[in-house]
Design a protein around this motif. Structure first.
Motif, short mmCIF file in Angstrom:
data_model
loop_
_atom_site.label_atom_id
_atom_site.label_comp_id
_atom_site.label_asym_id
_atom_site.label_seq_id
_atom_site.Cartn_x
_atom_site.Cartn_y
_atom_site.Cartn_z
N THR A 177 0.85 -1.33 0.17
CA THR A 177 -0.03 -0.05 -0.02
C THR A 177 0.96 1.37 -0.10
O THR A 177 1.97 1.20 0.55
CB THR A 177 -0.85 -0.03 1.41
N PRO A 178 0.30 2.18 -0.27
CA PRO A 178 1.22 3.50 -0.26
C PRO A 178 1.57 3.91 1.19
O PRO A 178 2.71 4.34 1.65
CB PRO A 178 0.15 4.75 -0.77
N ALA A 179 0.75 3.51 2.21
CA ALA A 179 1.12 3.71 3.59
C ALA A 179 2.54 2.75 3.84
O ALA A 179 3.38 3.45 4.73
CB ALA A 179 0.00 3.41 4.54
N VAL A 180 2.42 1.54 3.45
CA VAL A 180 3.81 0.91 4.00
C VAL A 180 4.78 1.20 3.05
O VAL A 180 6.15 1.08 3.49
CB VAL A 180 3.23 -0.55 3.47
N ILE A 181 4.56 1.74 2.00
CA ILE A 181 5.79 2.37 1.17
C ILE A 181 6.31 3.46 1.77
O ILE A 181 7.60 3.81 1.95
CB ILE A 181 5.50 2.58 -0.38
N ARG A 182 5.40 4.40 2.18
CA ARG A 182 5.78 5.61 3.12
C ARG A 182 6.57 5.04 4.44
O ARG A 182 7.75 5.83 4.84
CB ARG A 182 4.50 6.22 3.62
N ARG A 183 6.16 4.21 5.01
CA ARG A 183 6.89 3.63 6.07
C ARG A 183 8.20 3.11 5.89
O ARG A 183 9.05 3.29 6.83
CB ARG A 183 6.17 2.38 6.65
N ILE A 184 8.60 2.44 4.77
CA ILE A 184 9.87 1.90 4.42
C ILE A 184 10.68 3.10 4.16
O ILE A 184 11.86 3.10 4.64
CB ILE A 184 9.71 1.09 2.91
N VAL A 185 10.17 4.06 3.40
CA VAL A 185 10.93 5.12 2.95
C VAL A 185 11.34 5.97 4.37
O VAL A 185 12.51 6.50 4.30
CB VAL A 185 10.20 6.11 2.12
N GLN A 186 10.46 6.13 5.48
CA GLN A 186 10.65 7.10 6.43
C GLN A 186 11.64 6.24 7.39
O GLN A 186 12.56 6.73 8.27
CB GLN A 186 9.56 7.14 7.33
N GLU A 187 11.55 4.89 7.30
CA GLU A 187 12.54 3.89 8.32
C GLU A 187 13.75 3.74 7.96
O GLU A 187 14.83 3.46 8.49
CB GLU A 187 11.98 2.62 8.54
N SER A 188 13.95 3.62 6.54
CA SER A 188 15.25 3.48 5.87
C SER A 188 15.86 4.76 4.98
O SER A 188 15.37 4.89 3.88
CB SER A 188 15.08 2.28 5.06
N PRO A 189 16.67 5.58 5.64
CA PRO A 189 17.12 6.66 4.81
C PRO A 189 17.80 6.18 3.58
O PRO A 189 18.21 7.15 2.55
CB PRO A 189 18.26 7.39 5.91
N SER A 190 18.38 5.12 3.31
CA SER A 190 19.03 4.65 2.14
C SER A 190 17.97 4.07 1.00
O SER A 190 18.43 4.01 -0.10
CB SER A 190 19.90 3.42 2.36
N CYS A 191 16.74 4.30 1.32
CA CYS A 191 15.70 3.92 0.20
C CYS A 191 15.56 5.45 -0.61
O CYS A 191 15.29 6.31 0.11
CB CYS A 191 14.41 3.67 0.72
N VAL A 192 16.08 5.49 -1.98
CA VAL A 192 15.81 6.61 -2.68
C VAL A 192 14.96 6.37 -3.82
O VAL A 192 14.66 7.59 -4.62
CB VAL A 192 17.44 6.90 -2.93
N MET A 193 14.46 5.11 -4.07
CA MET A 193 13.72 5.18 -5.29
C MET A 193 12.56 4.18 -5.13
O MET A 193 12.89 3.12 -4.44
CB MET A 193 14.50 4.68 -6.48
N PHE A 235 1.70 12.47 -0.20
CA PHE A 235 2.61 12.30 1.23
C PHE A 235 3.85 13.19 0.87
O PHE A 235 3.98 13.71 2.17
CB PHE A 235 2.85 10.95 1.33
N GLN A 236 4.38 13.32 -0.18
CA GLN A 236 5.64 14.22 -0.15
C GLN A 236 5.02 15.96 0.01
O GLN A 236 5.58 16.62 0.76
CB GLN A 236 6.16 14.16 -1.35
N ALA A 237 3.96 16.06 -0.53
CA ALA A 237 3.45 17.45 -0.45
C ALA A 237 3.04 17.92 0.85
O ALA A 237 3.36 18.98 1.42
CB ALA A 237 2.33 17.40 -1.38
N ASP A 238 2.43 16.75 1.54
CA ASP A 238 1.87 17.28 2.94
C ASP A 238 3.06 16.99 4.32
O ASP A 238 2.85 17.24 5.05
CB ASP A 238 0.77 16.55 3.44
N GLY A 239 4.49 16.57 3.57
CA GLY A 239 5.49 16.43 4.53
C GLY A 239 5.56 15.28 5.24
O GLY A 239 6.44 15.01 6.19
N SER A 240 4.60 14.25 5.04
CA SER A 240 4.64 13.04 5.86
C SER A 240 5.70 11.98 5.25
O SER A 240 5.82 10.95 6.04
CB SER A 240 3.25 12.42 5.92
N MET A 241 6.16 12.13 4.05
CA MET A 241 7.21 11.41 3.46
C MET A 241 8.20 12.08 2.65
O MET A 241 8.06 12.87 2.09
CB MET A 241 6.60 10.48 2.45
#
Length: 312
Positions: free
Chosen positions: A149-165, A183-189
């Motif tokens: 889901t978009p939410a779990v992708i956001r979670r991965i991105v936020q938990e792993s700084p080395s995730c860039v793409m 998510f990027q626009a509202d600052g949550s990812m």
């Protein structure tokens, strides 16, 4: 340069060229790499699903990645390092980075079902390859049976700084792109690069939804480069017109498994990009009927794009 969230354009998924007897065709790797650069690719990805990576041993995989990296001459190369265990993943990832790879791509194992399992897996994978290694999430539920889901992708991105793409291959997936950019626009990812796959089937609208380009392997990557460029220039109708001309062939190539790869390699061989359409066994070859259908589709594409008429 290491991969980062600003990556955009087209990163073709490179097939692995083989001789008829199953040996790796290194001359074709050189020719294909030169072609990708000449047509405007901004990078490339090797040892992906359509790169027949499971048919290679670890030494071969590294040898292939190294050949692409050296020939690329500074063009960023992403290396697929997905593996059943983290030891093999780490070994290939660290070795590829030592050879000059820009980053690695990690697909989820098909045993993952919950958001917690998915997020935990990627957190552990990032730790395994090293937090200094930029990595790409491969989101391809049709093949891996893992729904992100978009939410779990956001979670991965936020938990792993080395995730860039994110390599986005969900289908349908246009709303997912919009949600992630929201998510990027509202600052949550934090910002990430989004490149799309699925053979480019939805690229015309994916870039309009906020994708940064394509990471896929259609036999005319130069068309994908043109579509992304035209969209960036604001030439929407021209981009869609070019894309529409290729859509019947692109759809035909998108058949699942070895048949789709057989179509891709057949056309790439006819274009002179690789010497042979051979797959390493177990593989597939086009029947006479399938070849005639591909030839018909190429002739139709050539009415709008002369590149499809310049074949062997």
């Amino acid at each position: 340069m290491p991969l980062d969230h600003t990556a955009r354009g087209v990163y073709p998924i490179a097939p692995t060229p083989f001789h008829a007897d199953g040996r790796i065709d290194f001359d074709s790797i050189d020719r294909m790499t030169d072609f990708y650069r000449e047509v405007g690719s901004t990078g490339m990805t090797v040892l992906g699903v359509m790169g027949e990576a499971p048919k290679l041993d670890q030494a071969e995989a590294l040898e292939i990645a190294t050949r692409f990296i050296r020939r690329a001459g500074g063009l960023p190369v992403i290396v697929g390092v997905s593996a059943p265990g983290f030891a093999a993943m780490r070994g290939l990832a660290r070795a590829a980075m030592d050879k000059g790879a820009a980053g690695v791509m990690i697909a989820p194992p098909n045993t993952l079902r919950t958001d917690d399992q998915i997020a935990t897996y990627y957190r552990q994978a990032a730790e395994a390859v090293g937090e200094d290694v930029p990595f790409v999430i491969q989101d391809f539920p049709q093949t891996f049976s893992v729904v992100m889901t978009p939410a779990v992708i956001r979670r991965i991105v936020q938990e792993s700084p080395s995730c860039v793409m994110l390599k986005h291959e969900d289908w349908p997936g246009l709303e997912k792109i919009s949600t992630l950019r929201g998510f990027q626009a509202d600052g949550s990812m934090r910002p990430i690069s989004i490149l799309c796959g699925n053979g480019g089937l939805f690229l015309d609208f994916e870039v309009e939804r906020g994708a940064d380009g394509a990471m896929t392997g259609y036999a005319f990557p130069d068309m994908l480069c043109d579509v992304v460029r035209l969209q960036a220039e604001g030439q929407r109708d021209a981009a869609h017109d070019l894309f529409d001309a290729h859509l019947p062939l692109l759809r035909y190539e998108q058949q699942q498994g070895p048949t789709g790869l057989a179509v891709r390699k057949y056309v790439m061989a006819k274009r002179g990009i690789i010497a042979s359409d051979a797959q390493r066994k177990p593989g597939a070859a086009l029947t006479a009927k399938a070849r005639s259908e591909v030839e018909y589709l190429l002739a139709r594409v050539a009415r709008k794009d002369p590149r499809a008429g310049k074949l062997r």
